[in-house]
Scaffold this active site. Structure first.
Site, PDB file in Angstrom:
ATOM      1  N   GLY A 288      40.003  34.672  49.945  1.00 14.93           N
ATOM      2  CA  GLY A 288      40.357  34.556  48.537  1.00 14.93           C
ATOM      3  C   GLY A 288      39.217  34.030  47.686  1.00 14.93           C
ATOM      4  N   TYR A 289      38.486  33.075  48.224  1.00 13.40           N
ATOM      5  CA  TYR A 289      37.328  32.503  47.539  1.00 13.40           C
ATOM      6  C   TYR A 289      36.235  33.551  47.381  1.00 13.40           C
ATOM      7  CZ  TYR A 289      33.330  29.258  46.986  1.00 13.40           C
ATOM      8  OH  TYR A 289      32.211  28.607  46.560  1.00 13.40           O
ATOM      9  N   VAL A 290      35.996  34.313  48.463  1.00  9.57           N
ATOM     10  CA  VAL A 290      34.951  35.327  48.449  1.00  9.57           C
ATOM     11  C   VAL A 290      35.242  36.431  47.441  1.00  9.57           C
ATOM     12  CG1 VAL A 290      33.969  37.206  49.829  1.00  9.57           C
ATOM     13  CG2 VAL A 290      34.091  34.908  50.767  1.00  9.57           C
TER      14      VAL A 290
END
Length: 260
Positions: free
Chosen positions: A154-156
């Protein structure tokens, strides 16, 4: 000094790299506006900047709210007369689970903070940049876009969108003499990373030192890059030494980006 008399806004102030960038920008001669959703560390950050020989103010605000971003920009102009640079450091990291297990609301929040926040802040500082006829923006990216890690999905996704945003804004704002660049950070030695390695050690039955050594072995310089040393590279991109640099991505990760 590197940033003598420049007015710089840094978002996402916490106990890690954001706070160090405020301190080091002040030490380099800048007048700094620190933006955070929490006043937990704000007083200490402003104090450290002052002790470093600079001037700084802290302004509470949420980058996902356009009105907060406008208020931060207005506070910078009111306190220091103008704005020269912006570092978009605010982020939200969804829970470290497989991407398909991430809740849609968590994914949405990551995009709202990382991408939407950068857009909101860019819109907020644009009038001051246009009045000066120049400006510089640095977006903080991540090595995880090149080397996927379990639990980072999700961060990526949000940071990958921020990379595309960097190039698009560099193209669109270039005619206004506004530069937009990105730093690609890897491990950032500091409080959050320390906690991660402690967790990894506990979950694998190894010592923290062994967990750190495993990560450092994949880095050309052979150590976890300290967050303050990485933050200074972002400050360099705001400086006049980088006036011909825009739309660029600078690896600031000790050489971890190179193939093993």
């Amino acid at each position: 000094m590197l940033l003598q008399d420049k007015v710089v806004i840094v978002t996402g102030i916490g106990p890690g790299m954001g706070a160090k960038m405020v301190r080091d920008a002040a030490a380099a001669g800048a007048r700094v506006v620190a933006m955070s959703r929490s006043d937990f560390v704000m007083g200490d950050v402003v104090k450290a900047a002052t002790e470093a020989g600079g001037r700084a103010i802290g302004v509470l605000g949420d980058v996902t709210k356009a009105e907060d971003c406008a208020r931060v920009a207005a506070s910078a102009v009111e306190a220091f007369g103008t704005i020269d640079g912006l570092i978009n450091s605010a982020y939200y990291h969804p829970p470290m689970v497989p991407l398909l297990d991430n809740d849609a609301d968590d994914l949405r929040q990551a995009f709202d903070v990382i991408v939407g926040g950068a857009l909101n802040m860019t819109r907020a500082v644009l009038p001051a940049f246009e009045a000066r006829g120049k400006g510089a923006i640095v977006n903080i990216g991540t090595m995880a876009n090149r080397k996927p890690m379990a639990g980072e999905g999700g961060y990526v996704l949000a940071k990958g969108a921020l990379s595309s945003l960097t190039r698009q804004l560099a193209l669109e704002l270039g005619p206004k003499n506004i530069r937009v660049n990105m730093t690609t950070m890897g491990w950032l030695g500091g409080p959050a990373t320390d906690m991660f390695f402690e967790w990894r050690a506990l979950s694998t039955g190894r010592t923290k030192e062994e967990a750190v050594a495993e990560a450092a072995a994949r880095i050309a310089l052979g150590r976890i890059p300290p967050d303050d040393e990485c933050g200074r590279a972002a400050l360099m991109l705001l400086s006049d030494y980088a006036v011909q640099v825009t739309g660029a991505t600078l690896d600031v990760n000790g050489g971890e980006y190179m193939p093993a």
